[in-house]
Design an enzyme around this catalytic site. Structure first.
Site, mmCIF file in Angstrom:
data_model
loop_
_atom_site.group_PDB
_atom_site.id
_atom_site.type_symbol
_atom_site.label_atom_id
_atom_site.label_comp_id
_atom_site.label_asym_id
_atom_site.label_seq_id
_atom_site.Cartn_x
_atom_site.Cartn_y
_atom_site.Cartn_z
ATOM 1 N N ARG A 249 55.411 19.645 0.005
ATOM 2 C CA ARG A 249 54.144 19.998 -0.648
ATOM 3 C C ARG A 249 53.044 20.276 0.377
ATOM 4 O O ARG A 249 52.196 21.144 0.158
ATOM 5 C CB ARG A 249 53.731 18.891 -1.611
ATOM 6 C CG ARG A 249 54.653 18.785 -2.840
ATOM 7 C CD ARG A 249 54.405 17.516 -3.612
ATOM 8 N NE ARG A 249 53.024 17.431 -4.069
ATOM 9 C CZ ARG A 249 52.481 16.320 -4.571
ATOM 10 N NH1 ARG A 249 53.197 15.214 -4.656
ATOM 11 N NH2 ARG A 249 51.230 16.322 -4.977
ATOM 12 N N ARG B 240 64.355 10.136 -3.352
ATOM 13 C CA ARG B 240 63.334 9.769 -4.340
ATOM 14 C C ARG B 240 62.317 10.894 -4.483
ATOM 15 O O ARG B 240 61.870 11.474 -3.490
ATOM 16 C CB ARG B 240 62.626 8.485 -3.906
ATOM 17 C CG ARG B 240 63.546 7.264 -3.906
ATOM 18 C CD ARG B 240 62.858 6.051 -3.324
ATOM 19 N NE ARG B 240 62.547 6.222 -1.908
ATOM 20 C CZ ARG B 240 61.989 5.283 -1.159
ATOM 21 N NH1 ARG B 240 61.647 4.119 -1.691
ATOM 22 N NH2 ARG B 240 61.746 5.508 0.120
ATOM 23 N N ASP C 104 58.546 12.209 -6.275
ATOM 24 C CA ASP C 104 57.246 11.661 -6.656
ATOM 25 C C ASP C 104 56.899 11.989 -8.106
ATOM 26 O O ASP C 104 57.586 12.763 -8.773
ATOM 27 C CB ASP C 104 56.156 12.226 -5.750
ATOM 28 C CG ASP C 104 56.266 11.720 -4.321
ATOM 29 O OD1 ASP C 104 56.770 10.601 -4.126
ATOM 30 O OD2 ASP C 104 55.853 12.452 -3.400
#
Length: 263
Positions: A199, A50, A52
């Protein structure tokens, strides 16, 4: 009953991430709607990983089971006619439904690329497709610092507070930082990732690249296991899901990173 595997790419700017949500547009919602139209039955898909809000993909993999018998062109070109222009099915593979393939659980590794556009002025045409950094970055120092992350470690310092994983141990198999003209690329492969892990790693590496931290900073953060000591989370728009890697028996396509060079 058949098991269909699809390779998907998308630009994530317009979506609240991949996963289905009631309150906003998602990649999964559009894919399931388009696939259901072609199959003429409800389709529910499973993905490799998945992503974001705002994160892009050139190598997302999904699978679903269906009784609908359709030619390959229907599952690729046909589905694409029902999708917005920023989501595309790229390839399709048919498997026996009795196989134990699963887009998520069969993956042995995943690859991400983080793209930084490093010049004084941002690019209009790359807006929301890359992260802009106006301060000159030392990519060699970033690469040296990043090597401390290779291996199996507790990545608590790079884990989002909202992460639902039962533990923070992950195995980073490779990480490189390289420069190509005004682009700085951070390429990372691991068996799995924590929420915001890439990130958060990039956010700390940017501090090294700007000269704010030494090249031993990443090793220190690993040892501290404290998210509050690491850099801020880097923006979503620079992140690309590049590949989900599977055992050779499935013979699934993978992407060449030159697809993200823009050169």
């Amino acid at each position: 009953m058949q098991r269909i595997v699809l390779g998907i790419e998308y630009q994530g700017t317009a979506y609240c991430g991949y996963q289905l949500q009631e309150h906003c547009e998602t990649v999964q919602k559009h894919l399931q709607t388009a696939l259901s139209a072609i199959a003429n039955e409800p389709i529910s898909i499973h993905c490799a990983g998945r992503t974001d809000t705002g994160v892009h993909a050139i190598g997302q993999v999904v699978h679903f089971d269906t009784q609908a018998i359709r030619p390959e062109r229907a599952w690729v070109q046909g589905v694409n006619t029902h999708l917005p222009g920023d989501i595309r099915v790229v390839w399709m593979k048919l498997l026996d439904v009795q196989s134990d393939f699963h887009a998520r659980f069969s993956a042995i590794a995943r690859q991400y690329r983080y793209v930084i556009f490093n010049r004084k002025v941002h690019s209009a045409v790359l807006y929301q497709r890359v992260t802009w950094e106006m301060h000159p970055l030392n990519a060699d120092a970033m690469h040296k610092a990043a090597q401390a992350l290779i291996g199996e470690h507790d990545f608590s310092s790079f884990r989002a507070s909202s992460c639902q994983s039962s533990h923070a141990r992950r195995e980073v198999q490779a990480i490189t930082v390289s420069r190509h003209d005004d682009f700085v690329f951070v390429d990372i492969q691991a068996n799995a990732f924590l929420h915001h892990m890439v990130r958060n790693i990039v956010g700390s590496l940017l501090q090294v690249g700007r000269g704010e931290k030494s090249d031993g900073y990443m090793k220190t953060l690993l040892d501290l296991q404290d998210r509050t000591q690491a850099g801020i989370t880097a923006p979503a728009e620079g992140l690309y899901f590049v590949n989900a890697l599977y055992p050779a028996q499935w013979n699934l396509p993978t992407n060449d990173l030159t697809a993200l060079l823009w050169a």
